[in-house]
Design a protein around this motif. Structure first.
Motif, PDB file in Angstrom:
ATOM      1  N   ASP A  65      79.734  24.185   6.986  1.00  0.00           N
ATOM      2  CA  ASP A  65      80.341  23.345   5.948  1.00  0.00           C
ATOM      3  C   ASP A  65      79.251  22.875   4.988  1.00  0.00           C
ATOM      4  O   ASP A  65      78.115  22.635   5.398  1.00  0.00           O
ATOM      5  CB  ASP A  65      81.011  22.125   6.585  1.00  0.00           C
ATOM      6  N   TYR A  66      79.598  22.754   3.713  1.00  0.00           N
ATOM      7  CA  TYR A  66      78.618  22.247   2.761  1.00  0.00           C
ATOM      8  C   TYR A  66      79.278  21.280   1.777  1.00  0.00           C
ATOM      9  O   TYR A  66      80.491  21.334   1.558  1.00  0.00           O
ATOM     10  CB  TYR A  66      77.947  23.400   1.998  1.00  0.00           C
ATOM     11  N   GLY A  67      78.433  20.401   1.224  1.00  0.00           N
ATOM     12  CA  GLY A  67      78.897  19.538   0.136  1.00  0.00           C
ATOM     13  C   GLY A  67      78.550  20.176  -1.187  1.00  0.00           C
ATOM     14  O   GLY A  67      79.372  20.255  -2.100  1.00  0.00           O
ATOM     15  N   ALA A  68      77.312  20.642  -1.299  1.00  0.00           N
ATOM     16  CA  ALA A  68      76.866  21.385  -2.483  1.00  0.00           C
ATOM     17  C   ALA A  68      76.231  22.680  -1.986  1.00  0.00           C
ATOM     18  O   ALA A  68      75.640  22.721  -0.901  1.00  0.00           O
ATOM     19  CB  ALA A  68      75.860  20.576  -3.284  1.00  0.00           C
ATOM     20  N   LEU A  69      76.355  23.737  -2.769  1.00  0.00           N
ATOM     21  CA  LEU A  69      75.874  25.053  -2.350  1.00  0.00           C
ATOM     22  C   LEU A  69      74.882  25.587  -3.379  1.00  0.00           C
ATOM     23  O   LEU A  69      75.152  25.557  -4.579  1.00  0.00           O
ATOM     24  CB  LEU A  69      77.063  26.019  -2.253  1.00  0.00           C
ATOM     25  N   LEU A  70      73.732  26.054  -2.926  1.00  0.00           N
ATOM     26  CA  LEU A  70      72.767  26.720  -3.798  1.00  0.00           C
ATOM     27  C   LEU A  70      72.713  28.190  -3.411  1.00  0.00           C
ATOM     28  O   LEU A  70      72.406  28.515  -2.262  1.00  0.00           O
ATOM     29  CB  LEU A  70      71.373  26.094  -3.644  1.00  0.00           C
ATOM     30  N   LEU A  71      73.029  29.070  -4.350  1.00  0.00           N
ATOM     31  CA  LEU A  71      72.915  30.510  -4.110  1.00  0.00           C
ATOM     32  C   LEU A  71      71.525  30.947  -4.554  1.00  0.00           C
ATOM     33  O   LEU A  71      71.191  30.854  -5.732  1.00  0.00           O
ATOM     34  CB  LEU A  71      73.975  31.278  -4.902  1.00  0.00           C
ATOM     35  N   ALA A  72      70.706  31.394  -3.625  1.00  0.00           N
ATOM     36  CA  ALA A  72      69.337  31.824  -3.946  1.00  0.00           C
ATOM     37  C   ALA A  72      69.067  33.148  -3.254  1.00  0.00           C
ATOM     38  O   ALA A  72      68.081  33.305  -2.530  1.00  0.00           O
ATOM     39  CB  ALA A  72      68.339  30.746  -3.520  1.00  0.00           C
ATOM     40  N   THR A  73      69.975  34.099  -3.470  1.00  0.00           N
ATOM     41  CA  THR A  73      69.904  35.368  -2.734  1.00  0.00           C
ATOM     42  C   THR A  73      69.086  36.432  -3.461  1.00  0.00           C
ATOM     43  O   THR A  73      69.087  37.590  -3.049  1.00  0.00           O
ATOM     44  CB  THR A  73      71.322  35.904  -2.469  1.00  0.00           C
ATOM     45  N   GLY A  74      68.386  36.028  -4.519  1.00  0.00           N
ATOM     46  CA  GLY A  74      67.465  36.964  -5.159  1.00  0.00           C
ATOM     47  C   GLY A  74      68.162  38.107  -5.876  1.00  0.00           C
ATOM     48  O   GLY A  74      69.324  38.017  -6.241  1.00  0.00           O
ATOM     49  N   ALA A  75      67.435  39.180  -6.061  1.00  0.00           N
ATOM     50  CA  ALA A  75      67.961  40.333  -6.792  1.00  0.00           C
ATOM     51  C   ALA A  75      67.493  41.608  -6.126  1.00  0.00           C
ATOM     52  O   ALA A  75      66.442  41.643  -5.494  1.00  0.00           O
ATOM     53  CB  ALA A  75      67.486  40.309  -8.238  1.00  0.00           C
ATOM     54  N   GLU A  76      68.271  42.640  -6.273  1.00  0.00           N
ATOM     55  CA  GLU A  76      67.913  43.967  -5.779  1.00  0.00           C
ATOM     56  C   GLU A  76      67.623  44.857  -6.984  1.00  0.00           C
ATOM     57  O   GLU A  76      68.209  44.659  -8.058  1.00  0.00           O
ATOM     58  CB  GLU A  76      69.079  44.577  -4.992  1.00  0.00           C
ATOM     59  N   PRO A  77      66.743  45.858  -6.828  1.00  0.00           N
ATOM     60  CA  PRO A  77      66.512  46.777  -7.947  1.00  0.00           C
ATOM     61  C   PRO A  77      67.813  47.461  -8.370  1.00  0.00           C
ATOM     62  O   PRO A  77      68.657  47.761  -7.530  1.00  0.00           O
ATOM     63  CB  PRO A  77      65.534  47.809  -7.367  1.00  0.00           C
ATOM     64  N   VAL A  78      67.946  47.686  -9.667  1.00  0.00           N
ATOM     65  CA  VAL A  78      69.107  48.409 -10.190  1.00  0.00           C
ATOM     66  C   VAL A  78      68.896  49.895  -9.925  1.00  0.00           C
ATOM     67  O   VAL A  78      67.906  50.472 -10.377  1.00  0.00           O
ATOM     68  CB  VAL A  78      69.261  48.170 -11.712  1.00  0.00           C
ATOM     69  N   ARG A  79      69.793  50.490  -9.168  1.00  0.00           N
ATOM     70  CA  ARG A  79      69.691  51.928  -8.880  1.00  0.00           C
ATOM     71  C   ARG A  79      70.549  52.690  -9.871  1.00  0.00           C
ATOM     72  O   ARG A  79      71.694  52.309 -10.134  1.00  0.00           O
ATOM     73  CB  ARG A  79      70.142  52.213  -7.445  1.00  0.00           C
ATOM     74  N   LEU A  80      69.996  53.746 -10.447  1.00  0.00           N
ATOM     75  CA  LEU A  80      70.719  54.507 -11.462  1.00  0.00           C
ATOM     76  C   LEU A  80      71.806  55.354 -10.817  1.00  0.00           C
ATOM     77  O   LEU A  80      71.586  55.956  -9.764  1.00  0.00           O
ATOM     78  CB  LEU A  80      69.756  55.421 -12.226  1.00  0.00           C
ATOM     79  N   SER A  81      72.963  55.406 -11.478  1.00  0.00           N
ATOM     80  CA  SER A  81      74.043  56.269 -10.973  1.00  0.00           C
ATOM     81  C   SER A  81      74.024  57.562 -11.785  1.00  0.00           C
ATOM     82  O   SER A  81      74.933  57.853 -12.550  1.00  0.00           O
ATOM     83  CB  SER A  81      75.391  55.560 -11.091  1.00  0.00           C
ATOM     84  N   VAL A  82      72.939  58.310 -11.625  1.00  0.00           N
ATOM     85  CA  VAL A  82      72.799  59.596 -12.319  1.00  0.00           C
ATOM     86  C   VAL A  82      72.470  60.653 -11.277  1.00  0.00           C
ATOM     87  O   VAL A  82      71.906  60.335 -10.215  1.00  0.00           O
ATOM     88  CB  VAL A  82      71.675  59.550 -13.386  1.00  0.00           C
ATOM     89  N   PRO A  83      72.801  61.915 -11.558  1.00  0.00           N
ATOM     90  CA  PRO A  83      72.452  62.971 -10.598  1.00  0.00           C
ATOM     91  C   PRO A  83      70.947  62.978 -10.328  1.00  0.00           C
ATOM     92  O   PRO A  83      70.148  62.852 -11.260  1.00  0.00           O
ATOM     93  CB  PRO A  83      72.885  64.257 -11.316  1.00  0.00           C
TER      94      PRO A  83
END
Ligand SMILES: Cc1cc2nc3c(=O)[nH]c(=O)nc-3n(C[C@H](O)[C@H](O)[C@H](O)COP(=O)(O)OP(=O)(O)OC[C@H]3O[C@@H](n4cnc5c(N)ncnc54)[C@H](O)[C@@H]3O)c2cc1C
Length: 103
Positions: free
Chosen positions: A28-46
């Motif tokens: 349970d939370y009263g306030a929530l901090l999302l700090a899940t960072g970032a993942e590299p953007v993977r290209l959707s190309v052959p």
């Protein structure tokens, strides 16, 4: 403070103000901090999933790039971000030809 290691958050219920963890527990939370960072953007190309195509985020990624660079002559870096340009500079120092691409 409670530190929970190895228990990723899997779902948020913002109405109930609860975080569901992968192991089935809820917090349970009263306030929530999302700090899940970032993942590299993977290209959707052959070809983006070929073994000599790398992203850089973790130490394992860095080691894979250094390993691949040992047998390479020329490298293409897609994205002229801070990280992309650091990679380009580091690979130039290892004597590789480097091309940097950006949109
Ligand atoms: C190669 C490289 C070099 C860098 N060098 C520098 C530098 O020299 N100087 C500098 O200032 N910055 C540098 N950065 C950038 C810096 O690492 C990031 O800006 C910083 O890590 C971002 O912090 P963060 O807390 O937002 O996210 P992160 O550090 O990514 O942390 C996010 C955390 O959330 C966790 N998480 C994700 N999903 C879930 C989930 N569902 N449940 C629970 N936990 C979850 C992840 O496991 C991780 O522990 C570098 C980045 C890279 C990739």
């Amino acid at each position: 403070m409670t530190l929970l290691i190895g228990t990723p958050a899997r779902a948020l219920d913002t109405l109930r103000r609860q975080v569901a963890l992968a192991d089935g527990r809820t917090i349970d939370y009263g306030a929530l901090l999302l700090a899940t960072g970032a993942e590299p953007v993977r290209l959707s190309v052959p070809g983006a999933d070929l073994p000599h195509v790398h992203v850089l985020r973790s130490l394992a990624d860095a080691r894979a790039i250094v390993g691949a660079a040992a047998g390479a002559r020329r490298v293409a870096v897609i994205g002229s971000s801070f990280i992309g340009l650091e990679v380009a500079a580091a690979l130039r120092q290892r004597g590789l030809e480097v091309d940097v691409n950006r949109p």
